[in-house]
Write a protein that holds these residues in place. Structure first.
Motif, PDB file in Angstrom:
ATOM      1  N   GLY A   1     -13.706  -1.149   4.457  1.00 45.72           N
ATOM      2  CA  GLY A   1     -12.237  -1.264   4.429  1.00 45.72           C
ATOM      3  C   GLY A   1     -11.887  -1.071   3.006  1.00 45.72           C
ATOM      4  N   VAL A   2     -10.419  -1.318   2.738  1.00 47.55           N
ATOM      5  CA  VAL A   2     -10.005  -1.046   1.695  1.00 47.55           C
ATOM      6  C   VAL A   2      -9.157  -2.389   1.286  1.00 47.55           C
ATOM      7  CG1 VAL A   2      -8.522   0.349  -0.208  1.00 47.55           C
ATOM      8  CG2 VAL A   2      -9.881   1.620   1.673  1.00 47.55           C
ATOM      9  N   ASP A   3      -9.416  -3.040   0.126  1.00 46.91           N
ATOM     10  CA  ASP A   3      -8.569  -4.171  -0.083  1.00 46.91           C
ATOM     11  C   ASP A   3      -7.420  -3.471  -1.121  1.00 46.91           C
ATOM     12  OD1 ASP A   3      -8.039  -6.993  -0.349  1.00 46.91           O
ATOM     13  OD2 ASP A   3      -7.816  -6.435  -2.367  1.00 46.91           O
ATOM     14  N   PRO A   4      -6.126  -3.555  -0.464  1.00 45.58           N
ATOM     15  CA  PRO A   4      -5.123  -2.891  -1.322  1.00 45.58           C
ATOM     16  C   PRO A   4      -4.905  -3.505  -2.702  1.00 45.58           C
ATOM     17  CG  PRO A   4      -4.362  -3.606   0.770  1.00 45.58           C
ATOM     18  CD  PRO A   4      -5.745  -4.036   0.666  1.00 45.58           C
ATOM     19  N   VAL A   5      -5.007  -4.810  -2.917  1.00 44.05           N
ATOM     20  CA  VAL A   5      -4.570  -5.343  -4.193  1.00 44.05           C
ATOM     21  C   VAL A   5      -5.642  -5.010  -5.141  1.00 44.05           C
ATOM     22  CG1 VAL A   5      -4.787  -7.597  -5.366  1.00 44.05           C
ATOM     23  CG2 VAL A   5      -3.343  -7.081  -3.383  1.00 44.05           C
TER      24      VAL A   5
ATOM     25  N   LEU B   1      -7.682  -2.186  -5.143  1.00 46.54           N
ATOM     26  CA  LEU B   1      -7.449  -0.736  -5.212  1.00 46.54           C
ATOM     27  C   LEU B   1      -6.462  -0.418  -6.035  1.00 46.54           C
ATOM     28  CD1 LEU B   1      -8.458   1.931  -3.966  1.00 46.54           C
ATOM     29  CD2 LEU B   1      -6.021   1.776  -2.874  1.00 46.54           C
TER      30      LEU B   1
ATOM     31  N   THR C   1       0.223  10.762   3.066  1.00 41.96           N
ATOM     32  CA  THR C   1      -0.303   9.510   2.905  1.00 41.96           C
ATOM     33  C   THR C   1       0.628   8.507   2.932  1.00 41.96           C
ATOM     34  OG1 THR C   1      -0.354   9.663   0.570  1.00 41.96           O
ATOM     35  CG2 THR C   1      -2.437   9.991   1.701  1.00 41.96           C
ATOM     36  N   GLY C   2       1.983   8.867   2.589  1.00 45.90           N
ATOM     37  CA  GLY C   2       3.072   8.025   2.661  1.00 45.90           C
ATOM     38  C   GLY C   2       3.288   7.509   4.039  1.00 45.90           C
TER      39      GLY C   2
ATOM     40  N   SER D   1       0.620   5.342   5.698  1.00 45.84           N
ATOM     41  CA  SER D   1       0.864   3.857   5.194  1.00 45.84           C
ATOM     42  C   SER D   1      -0.166   2.878   4.915  1.00 45.84           C
ATOM     43  CB  SER D   1       1.429   3.346   6.611  1.00 45.84           C
ATOM     44  OG  SER D   1       1.876   1.865   6.228  1.00 45.84           O
ATOM     45  N   THR D   2      -1.260   2.704   5.304  1.00 43.42           N
ATOM     46  CA  THR D   2      -2.414   2.140   4.911  1.00 43.42           C
ATOM     47  C   THR D   2      -3.646   2.511   4.314  1.00 43.42           C
ATOM     48  OG1 THR D   2      -3.803   2.076   6.879  1.00 43.42           O
ATOM     49  CG2 THR D   2      -1.888   0.550   6.787  1.00 43.42           C
ATOM     50  N   TYR D   3      -4.240   2.104   3.561  1.00 41.57           N
ATOM     51  CA  TYR D   3      -5.334   2.553   2.677  1.00 41.57           C
ATOM     52  C   TYR D   3      -6.446   2.780   3.640  1.00 41.57           C
ATOM     53  CZ  TYR D   3      -2.492   1.823  -1.748  1.00 41.57           C
ATOM     54  OH  TYR D   3      -1.380   1.651  -2.621  1.00 41.57           O
TER      55      TYR D   3
ATOM     56  N   ARG E   1      -8.284   6.293   4.020  1.00 39.44           N
ATOM     57  CA  ARG E   1      -9.649   6.608   3.750  1.00 39.44           C
ATOM     58  C   ARG E   1     -10.256   7.230   4.978  1.00 39.44           C
ATOM     59  NH1 ARG E   1     -13.675   2.290   1.642  1.00 39.44           N
ATOM     60  NH2 ARG E   1     -12.944   3.122  -0.119  1.00 39.44           N
TER      61      ARG E   1
ATOM     62  N   VAL F   1       7.150   8.359  -0.604  1.00 39.27           N
ATOM     63  CA  VAL F   1       5.993   8.014  -1.319  1.00 39.27           C
ATOM     64  C   VAL F   1       4.863   9.349  -1.222  1.00 39.27           C
ATOM     65  CG1 VAL F   1       4.205   6.462  -2.090  1.00 39.27           C
ATOM     66  CG2 VAL F   1       6.241   5.560  -0.960  1.00 39.27           C
TER      67      VAL F   1
END
Lengths: 309, 322, 477
Positions: free
Chosen positions: B34-38, B40, B197-198, B201-203, B207, B230
């Protein structure tokens, strides 16, 4: 002498309370406990009351081991459950009010009325702390508004095993006033009972044992304070120590020993007159044996910045 | 630019089974870390504080110019507009012949022939968007026809869009098959796969899309069309860079990255190059493996180059409008 | 191999800070020499250059400073909270105004990268004063009674790893609550505290409210033992913390201690790996690992250990070690030759005990005190590098198989300051966080600080909390 007076009463053998069991001191030692000098009535002053076990350093060590074993379960119980258990203690004490009134009268040399008032106050103190178990985290914790995308919460947790040097004067109310806040928050306690007035403490153990307080959560040692307390103060697996019942010199000595593993120390009242156990107890004793744990977690966003959904 | 081999359609043998079924592909994509948005975004922002000065800046500016896919994708595009853009692509700064050429000119398929004519012999590549750009909402046959038309018109590179609707609905295999079909249609042209990517929506989605695109045979994975709110950001580009780095480590296959849209200043471009440098490393510091989809960026880079050369700040009258 | 994209030097200008050739003690609003005239030198750890000569406080100076603080206590504590708060707001603003100067100064004196002083230390310092400024007139709402009172004179001893930030953590709450302070900065990093004295002057803070005594351990011991000190606050080593606890035993002095740590950073197999790697790197290499809450033990689930270690080593290869004033430097100098010797000794012990040592490929400057980022694999709980606080850029890597094992290993230390947990599974975060015996648990992040967030340890990491509402308790009765 009437017929009834001719009957010889059955005496109680007082024992330690360790790990939910009632052992004698491993040392086999006892010491004589007598009624308070001021104890009134036909009972007589200085009368022999019982031979109390005189706990040894090894008894102290066993008590710490029992307390440590109990920490996980007791601190892991729900606060609601701990509140119910503490309330149950109050119920059981209420049911044995007469017994404690007599014991406190003997121990402290009080009139029956004054002794009963002490017992009533002790019962009410259990009720007070029973109500605190599931509120203290709300009062002592905090949601912290940090300057960033993080969830940040501080919550109190029990510190672990707490050694309690019980007040020397107030054998029941004083004891309950220092013990109940320690266990209300999930700590386990090793209590050094009032040296000359240990019987109410040893009897309280019987109430605890029948009140759903898990074995090991409270352990009661009677004996020479100056012999037992230093062992507890120096014990590396004790997290905190309440010095309330230690005199100034002993308290200093215990505090020095406690520094070896940086125990949390609650000093005795600076007031030479001691503590007024009938006053509003406040939250100071509840929070003295709590650690504050702060947990951070990113909050992030629902989606990448500025995305449509 | 020497032609470099394109990626194979479909995954390398070591990952062949992950595309065997919709379920297998889903399990694989959802099994990626997973990707943690904060975290990243904090990493991307921290790399954005690198201070790139003097010789490093000169290197970065020239590298950035050489990595630009100089782009015009307007309904109002005309042959004249495209020809002038191509002239600029060949000679970005007429006052300074040491200025590198850009990597490619990127246009709609119907103007690919114009671009090909204007760029002939220059080494600047012709890139054409295709597959019902920008929405990707068309039948596969239409998308393939679009691709073939672009190739026929002389495109060296195809910038395709994925079907975001299918992706968001969880029909990963369908998206994979479409990319694979375009990959096959593209032949020797390098294929850039745009995720938008916009819209994902989610990282985590970004991925997964990155791996999906690479498995299907992308030569580049590309953030966006430039047509939504975006577009490229340091954070979403960082996800792509991590993906190509990890994909090469897993398969030995190197895939390029192209952030597109919203990169307008030299300062921004240098930040992206720092991301490349410290995430994927040296092997991606080359316009065969990293591109900027941009238009106005070029002039800012040129002004910064002039500033470095002369010591004075330049102005918009000293670079050409395209 | 030369890199394609070499960052040219980008040094922050030294000219923003003007360091005087000598500094005095700051007592009762005045700079003054030490009673016995002693001085010591403060050295830049990155270059070994002498930055300034500083008066060295002794027992007589402690007496003078405590007396000044005692005199100031009456009027200061009698001020309306709102007025005290305004002084703190002023201080916060002046720190913000002078933050670049202070950042450069701190980098010179401590050796830490300008990137950290500029982006972490200084913003947090100003924020801390802002935060506690606002409490000064709201103490009755803090949950410590309706009308809480200050304690009196606070004796505060701080370490060298975050000189100005630790000063802020000590002074801001003390002053907000109405106490006056005597603060001893560390002997290797006295300068920013002396600049802070100048900020107090600019803010018009009444004389004696803040007194700064640069000096060594003897001055700290004298301060702690001084009979007219009501409150002792110490941040530093656990060994010294224990000495202080013994020194105040039997007195009425209140005590808070913020001591060492051996933080575990637990990485589960479902962690967000890239962010976890960043968290591991930030957790142990931030401030050259000279952080009490550093994540100095990496506990990684065995099933992903190879993958995480490979990523970690690759990432460590990108760390830039060198001139702390260079804006691109990630790893600065170790603070002192003594500290470097300790790190070196423990790292050698790690090797001698059979752990496998890996050092990031980087060149060390020829002057100054440097230690390359290092990690040990094959470490067990029995190794010294897994038990003792190294306080340097050295990471010990251990593996675990199950969450219960991870928690058991994490807690298997006399310390209890910080811990990290990395997993995408929410319930596991909560379960693990619940069982970790540590004052700060960072979940899917690490080394985050905020003035509103209480900080402090369990067990031998000390007691008391700094920061947040909780941080007021140490300064109120």
């Amino acid at each position: 002498m009437s017929q009834a007076d001719a009957r010889l009463s059955v005496l109680k053998t007082y024992k330690l309370y360790v790990g939910g069991k009632f052992p004698r001191s491993e040392s086999g030692r006892v010491y004589e406990v007598t009624a308070a000098k001021s104890a009134g009535g036909a009972a007589g002053r200085g009368r022999w009351l019982a031979n109390a076990p005189r706990a040894s350093r090894k008894d102290a060590r066993d008590a710490v081991a029992a307390a440590r074993k109990a920490v996980a379960g007791w601190s892991g119980a729900t606060a609601y459950n701990r509140g119910q258990v503490l309330y149950r203690v109050a119920e059981m004490l209420q049911g044995r009010r007469e017994q404690y009134t007599a014991e406190v009268a003997d121990a402290e040399g009080l009139s029956k009325a004054k002794s009963a008032a002490q017992v009533d106050a002790a019962i009410d103190r259990w009720v007070w702390y029973a109500g605190w178990t599931d509120k203290v985290a709300q009062v002592a914790g905090a949601g912290n508004p940090v300057a960033g995308p993080y969830f940040n919460l501080s919550a109190p947790e029990p510190t672990g095993v707490v050694a309690v040097v019980a007040p020397q004067e107030s054998a029941l109310l004083g004891l309950v006033s220092v013990l109940a806040p320690v266990i209300a928050t999930g700590n386990a306690a090793v209590v050094v009972a009032a040296e000359e007035r240990p019987l109410p403490a040893l009897s309280l153990a019987e109430v605890l044992a029948t009140s759903d307080v898990p074995g090991g959560v409270v352990n009661v040692l009677s004996g020479r304070t100056a012999e037992i307390a230093p062992t507890l103060a120096a014990h590396q697996d004790v997290n905190a120590i309440d010095l309330t019942g230690a005199d100034a010199e002993l308290a200093r000595e215990l505090e020095v020993a406690a520094a070896d593993n940086l125990k949390r120390v609650l000093r005795p009242s600076a007031d030479p007159g001691g503590t007024d156990w009938t006053a509003d107890p406040g939250t100071g004793r509840l929070t003295a044996f709590l650690e504050t744990k702060t947990v951070w977690h990113p909050t992030g966003s629902l989606g990448v910045a500025g995305s449509a959904y | 630019m020497p032609r470099i081999p394109t990626a194979a359609a479909g995954p390398p043998a070591s990952l062949a089974d992950v595309t065997a079924s919709d379920g297998a592909l889903r399990r694989f994509l959802h099994g990626l870390p997973g990707v943690d948005p904060v975290g990243l975004e904090a990493r991307a922002a921290a790399l954005g504080t690198r201070s790139i000065k003097t010789t490093a800046k000169a290197y970065a500016l020239d590298l950035a110019v050489s990595m630009i896919d100089l782009t015009t994708l307007e309904g109002a595009d005309t042959p004249g507009k495209v020809r002038s853009l191509c002239a600029k692509a060949r000679t970005p700064d007429p006052t300074d012949r040491t200025t590198p050429q850009v990597a490619a000119v990127c246009v709609y398929p119907d103007l690919a022939a114009t671009a090909a004519g204007a760029l002939a012999g220059s080494g600047v590549q012709v890139a054409s968007v295709a597959t019902a750009f920008p929405s990707g909402r068309a039948a596969l046959e239409v998308k393939l026809a679009d691709t073939r038309a672009a190739l026929a018109a002389g495109a060296d590179e195809i910038d395709m869009v994925i079907d975001r609707g299918a992706f968001l609905a969880g029909r990963y295999l369908e998206v994979y098959e479409q990319i694979r079909a375009v990959r096959e249609a593209a032949g020797t042209a390098r294929l850039k796969v745009i995720f938008e990517t916009g819209e994902l929506s989610t990282y985590d989605n970004i991925r997964r899309a990155s791996w999906l695109g690479m498995l299907a045979g992308a030569d580049f994975i590309k953030t966006s069309t430039g047509k939504v709110g975006v577009n490229a950001t340091p954070a979403n580009t960082l996800v792509l860079l991590e993906a190509v780095r990890d994909y090469r480590a897993a398969t030995g296959v190197q895939v390029g990255v192209k952030p597109a849209g919203g990169i307008r200043t030299a300062k921004d471009a240098v930040k992206f190059l720092v991301l490349v440098n410290e995430t994927a490393g040296d092997d991606w510091l080359d316009n065969r493996w990293f591109r900027f989809g941009a238009s106005s960026l070029l002039n800012d880079l040129l002004m910064q180059r002039q500033k470095l050369r002369t010591g004075r700040y330049s102005g918009p009258d000293y670079v050409t409008v395209d | 191999m030369t890199k394609l994209f070499e960052y040219a030097p980008a040094p922050e200008s030294r000219s923003v800070v003007d360091i005087a050739p000598s500094y005095g003690l700051f007592i009762d609003g005045e700079f003054t020499e030490a009673a016995d005239g002693r001085v010591f030198k403060s050295v830049a750890p990155a270059t070994e250059e002498v930055l300034s000569e500083v008066a060295r406080a002794g027992e007589a100076d402690v007496d003078r400073a405590v007396a000044a603080a005692r005199r100031a206590f009456g009027p200061w504590s009698a001020l309306p909270g709102a007025e005290r708060g305004k002084y703190l707001f002023r201080i916060a603003r002046i720190i913000q105004e002078r933050s670049r100067e202070l950042a450069v100064l701190e980098t010179l004196d401590n050796g830490k990268p300008i990137r950290e002083t500029r982006d972490a230390d200084l913003p947090l310092v100003a924020a801390h004063f802002f935060y506690y400024a606002g409490w000064a007139d709201k103490l009755g709402y803090a949950g410590f009674g309706a009308d809480p009172k200050p304690l009196g004179v606070a004796g505060q001893v701080i370490p060298w790893n975050f000189p100005l930030l630790m000063l802020a953590w000590k002074i801001a709450p003390a002053l907000a609550c109405g106490n006056t302070v005597v603060l001893k900065p560390a002997e290797t990093t006295p300068l920013s505290a002396l600049f802070f004295a100048d900020i107090c002057r600019q803010a018009g803070l009444p004389a004696g409210v803040v007194n700064i005594l640069p000096g060594y351990g003897d001055a700290g011991a004298a301060l702690v033992a001084h009979p007219d000190v009501d409150k002792v606050a110490f941040t530093g080593s656990t060994a010294v913390g224990k000495e202080i606890a013994r020194a105040v035993a039997g007195t009425d002095k209140r005590l808070t201690l913020e001591l060492g740590g051996k933080g575990a950073n637990i990485v589960f197999d479902d962690a967000p790996v890239d962010q976890a790697v960043e968290g591991i790197v930030g957790g142990i290499f931030f401030n050259q690992g000279q952080v009490c809450c550093a994540g100095s033990r990496l506990l990684v689930q065995e099933s992903v250990a190879d993958e995480v270690l490979e990523s970690l080593k690759r990432r460590l290869g990108t760390l830039r070690l060198g001139d702390p004033l260079d804006k691109n430097t990630d790893i600065g100098a170790v603070n002192s030759p003594e500290q470097l010797a300790r790190i070196t000794e423990l790292a050698e012990a790690g090797e001698a005990e059979g752990a496998e040592r890996w050092t990031a490929p980087c060149e060390l400057p020829t002057s100054g005190y440097w230690f390359a980022p290092t990690l040990f694999t094959g470490v067990t709980q029995a190794h010294r590098v897994a038990r003792e606080e190294i306080f340097g850029p050295v990471l010990s890597v251990l593996t675990f198989r199950t969450p219960a094992e991870a928690v058991a290993k994490a807690n298997n230390t006399p310390y209890g300051l910080s811990a990290g947990v990395w997993t995408e599974k929410g319930s596991r975060i909560l379960a693990v966080a619940d069982r970790l015996r540590a004052g700060v648990v960072w979940a899917n992040t690490f080394n985050k600080f905020d003035p509103a967030s209480p900080f402090g340890g369990y067990k031998e990491s000390g007691f008391g909390r700094e920061g947040g509402r909780h941080g007021l308790e140490a300064y109120l009765r």
